[in-house]
Design a protein around this motif. Structure first.
Motif, PDB file in Angstrom:
ATOM      1  N   ASN A 222       0.837  -1.205   0.000  1.00 47.51           N
ATOM      2  CA  ASN A 222       0.000   0.000   0.000  1.00 47.51           C
ATOM      3  C   ASN A 222       0.874   1.258   0.000  1.00 47.51           C
ATOM      4  O   ASN A 222       0.591   2.221  -0.720  1.00 47.51           O
ATOM      5  CB  ASN A 222      -0.930  -0.035   1.223  1.00 47.51           C
ATOM      6  N   SER A 345      -8.259   0.337  -2.714  1.00 43.68           N
ATOM      7  CA  SER A 345      -8.766   0.286  -1.330  1.00 43.68           C
ATOM      8  C   SER A 345      -8.657  -1.131  -0.752  1.00 43.68           C
ATOM      9  O   SER A 345      -8.686  -1.307   0.462  1.00 43.68           O
ATOM     10  CB  SER A 345     -10.210   0.770  -1.268  1.00 43.68           C
ATOM     11  N   GLU A 348      -5.870  -1.120   1.543  1.00 42.42           N
ATOM     12  CA  GLU A 348      -5.823  -0.130   2.626  1.00 42.42           C
ATOM     13  C   GLU A 348      -6.185  -0.813   3.937  1.00 42.42           C
ATOM     14  O   GLU A 348      -7.351  -0.918   4.304  1.00 42.42           O
ATOM     15  CB  GLU A 348      -6.750   1.047   2.301  1.00 42.42           C
ATOM     16  N   GLU A 351      -7.520  -0.307   8.904  1.00 43.18           N
ATOM     17  CA  GLU A 351      -8.330   0.915   8.843  1.00 43.18           C
ATOM     18  C   GLU A 351      -7.854   1.923   9.889  1.00 43.18           C
ATOM     19  O   GLU A 351      -7.913   3.126   9.705  1.00 43.18           O
ATOM     20  CB  GLU A 351      -9.773   0.436   9.079  1.00 43.18           C
TER      21      GLU A 351
END
Ligand code: SF4
Ligand code: SF4
Length: 360
Positions: A222, A345, A348, A351
């Motif tokens: 990421n 996403s 990702e 969180e």
């Protein structure tokens, strides 16, 4: 910010890595829940993670805190008492991290006979009882562990959403029983296992259009995709603090007996004032991959005198290999995102800082 609450230093196991918690007094909480609440009330969005020792040995205190303090909740446990958590409390956890090292053989060798069976029984049970949060297997990887086999094993059980691991500090420590040559040979095997694991992770993405839950790969990939520079990824001393049983605050939950880590207390410190009091130093800040690695571990960075000869460079060789393999895989992942097979996403995670350590 994220707060590890050390509910007790006592543990029901005596794993080879830590020998059953810390002996330094006090072992039990000396502050009141009201005092903890007052400290945390100065943070508008706290993440409270229960930690130990084994936190579920003090399940009544845990429930009291969950009933009294508004927060997102995380639990780090050896898993053997998960059956004691009632469904109404289970459903309040965003993430549960269970310490398990891989297969039955590997886990029981380091943690004790029967630990694997018992922990897996309770992991299945909380799923049956409706726990839908993030269930993370938290491995300690010691010399001799086959990283490929054990990570794949944990993901193949179908119970864990994510897996992350830390290399056992003792391998790199001055008092290690193994010779430096034995360590170097194992690191070479470990790095080969990482290569195979990255290849299989990317292959699975291409075939299934989904991102396997291998936390170090997700976190580093990421960053490579976004180009965002990382600081110490576990967040210790940045946005992640540990409240010790006597109310003092440590930057890291592991280095609670070290002076560098003591940065305040719940009685006289506002959470914001704790940030950046204990920070990473050399050689990390001058390292060419500091912006990706983040310095790996505050504890090791600040305790280099405890490491064996070349211990730090052996650790770094594992980080460098992992980053290099993921850099090589980056074009394939970018293609999968560009052709719509994956969304950025999908990478990702987490969180928020949920206690997963991204750099092993
Ligand atoms: S690779 Fe090693 S020297 Fe570089 S930032 Fe990471 S831990 Fe520090
Ligand atoms: S990575 Fe190191 S500094 Fe961060 S929480 Fe773990 S032991 Fe502490």
């Amino acid at each position: 910010m994220h707060y590890h609450i050390i509910l007790t230093k006592e543990c029901n196991l005596s794993c080879n890595y830590c020998g059953g918690g810390s002996d330094t007094p006090p072992k039990e909480i000396k502050y009141s829940i009201a005092e903890l609440k007052s400290f945390l009330s100065r943070d508008s969005n706290p993440v409270v993670a229960f930690y130990g020792g084994e936190p579920l040995l003090r399940i009544e205190t845990m429930k009291h805190i969950m009933d009294s303090i508004p927060a997102r909740f995380v639990l780090q446990t050896n898993g053997l008492f998960l059956h004691r958590i009632e469904p109404q409390y289970l459903s309040k956890f965003h993430t549960i991290l269970v310490s398990i090292d891989g297969t039955r053989e590997v886990t029981d060798k380091e943690r004790g006979n029967g630990v694997y069976e018992h922990a897996m029984h309770d992991v299945k049970l909380i799923r049956q009882r409706g726990f839908r949060g993030d269930l993370v297997a938290r491995m300690t990887v010691t010399q001799g562990t086959d990283i490929y086999e054990n990570v794949r094993h944990l993901l193949s059980t179908g119970y864990f959403d994510h897996v992350h691991w830390q290399l056992n500090f003792a391998m790199f420590w001055e008092g290690s029983e193994n010779t430096e040559q034995e360590l170097a040979e194992w690191i070479s095997t470990y790095n080969s296992g990482i290569s195979s694991l990255v290849d299989s992770w990317v292959d699975e993405m291409s075939r299934l259009n989904r991102v396997g839950g291998i936390v170090p790969f997700i976190g580093v990939m990421n960053s490579l995709l976004s180009g965002e520079k990382s600081r110490l990824r576990c967040g210790s001393g940045i946005d992640f603090f540990s409240v010790m049983p006597d109310g003092r605050i440590s930057a890291c939950p592991v280095s609670i007996d070290f002076d560098f880590s003591m940065i305040g207390s719940i009685y006289d410190s506002a959470a914001r004032s704790l940030c950046n009091k204990a920070t990473i130093g050399e050689p990390c800040v001058s390292c060419d991959i500091f912006h990706i690695c983040g310095g790996r571990c505050l504890f090791v960075n600040r305790s280099q005198e405890m490491l064996r000869n070349n211990g730090f460079s052996h650790i770094c060789s594992t980080v460098r290999h992992l980053v290099k393999k993921l850099q090589e895989a980056l074009p394939q992942v970018q293609t999968l995102i560009e052709n719509g097979s994956l969304g950025q996403s999908d990478l990702e995670y987490p969180e928020f800082n949920n206690g997963c350590e991204i750099i092993p």
